[in-house]
Design a protein around this motif. Sequence first.
Motif, PDB file in Angstrom:
ATOM      1  N   ASP A  17       0.845  -1.193   0.000  1.00  0.00           N
ATOM      2  CA  ASP A  17       0.000   0.000   0.000  1.00  0.00           C
ATOM      3  C   ASP A  17       0.880   1.242   0.000  1.00  0.00           C
ATOM      4  O   ASP A  17       1.676   1.450   0.907  1.00  0.00           O
ATOM      5  N   SER A  18       0.744   2.088  -0.989  1.00  0.00           N
ATOM      6  CA  SER A  18       1.609   3.260  -1.140  1.00  0.00           C
ATOM      7  C   SER A  18       1.384   4.316  -0.068  1.00  0.00           C
ATOM      8  O   SER A  18       2.200   5.220   0.110  1.00  0.00           O
ATOM      9  N   SER A  19       0.296   4.196   0.693  1.00  0.00           N
ATOM     10  CA  SER A  19      -0.022   5.203   1.713  1.00  0.00           C
ATOM     11  C   SER A  19       0.987   5.199   2.859  1.00  0.00           C
ATOM     12  O   SER A  19       1.235   6.213   3.489  1.00  0.00           O
ATOM     13  N   LYS A  53      -7.641  -2.257   2.218  1.00  0.00           N
ATOM     14  CA  LYS A  53      -7.119  -0.903   2.371  1.00  0.00           C
ATOM     15  C   LYS A  53      -6.341  -0.781   3.681  1.00  0.00           C
ATOM     16  O   LYS A  53      -6.551  -1.541   4.628  1.00  0.00           O
ATOM     17  N   TRP A  76       1.306   8.973   7.762  1.00  0.00           N
ATOM     18  CA  TRP A  76       0.022   8.647   7.131  1.00  0.00           C
ATOM     19  C   TRP A  76      -1.125   8.840   8.127  1.00  0.00           C
ATOM     20  O   TRP A  76      -2.166   9.405   7.776  1.00  0.00           O
ATOM     21  N   SER A 128      -2.040  12.357   8.356  1.00  0.00           N
ATOM     22  CA  SER A 128      -2.711  12.846   7.143  1.00  0.00           C
ATOM     23  C   SER A 128      -4.185  12.473   7.095  1.00  0.00           C
ATOM     24  O   SER A 128      -4.971  13.138   6.419  1.00  0.00           O
TER      25      SER A 128
END
Length: 246
Positions: A54-56, A72, A107, A110
């Motif tokens: 997961d790029s997050s 997710k 993350w 954010s």
Amino acid sequence: MFNIASNKLSSLKNKLNFFFSYPELSRLPISSIESDETHLKKTIEWLCFTQDYDSSGGIPANYNLLNKKFGKAYRETTGYIISTFIKYYEITKNREYLDRAIKMGNWEISVQTQEGGIGELKDNGTIGLKIFNSGQVIFGYCSLYKTTKDERYIDAAKKAANWIINNQEKDGSWNNFSNNGPKTYDARVSWALLVLYSISNNINYLNSAKKNLNWVPKQQNANGWFKNTSLSHPQKPWTHLIAYTI
């Protein structure tokens, strides 16, 4: 030579103790039983693999065996996985694990709401704020702050804690932003507040934790059974939620 032999003997002794402690392993050769360090390393490596998916920067909620896809990134569990990675960094001194924890923490910041709450992604794409989830991320924020001294993390922890306190009932429980009413496993939210109190010395966090931890034992029956320890069905609590309560 003596130290090497001594270490090998100690390793063999540990394997034997483990082997004979679990009769169900009696059919396995002793050589197949790995050390605690090996198991820990493999577990961390798997978590790294999931994070890279997961790029997050967060850790996925699950893995679907049917479609072979990760879910997710999940805010709650990523929150305390941060603490796990920092602890592993302290053990190994490998900077990679601290960097990964920082990526998770950034993350989390954010996706934190302006009010301070943290939730979970629903199927319809909206975010459902949760008291419990917010508390678990506080663990990660506090671990990051203690290690990096980056004020962003302690500020995010306070922001989450203030939101939690603002939504606390007079009896110490949390009804709003919960799963079908007050839950005993929110004791783990109180634990997070106590960790934050130990860093900030803000008495409000201590008082909030006390209020909740005075409420939780009142939900316990004489035989030890806790009421309000289920996500849905009152008579079918999940074992990990019992553990959270304890």
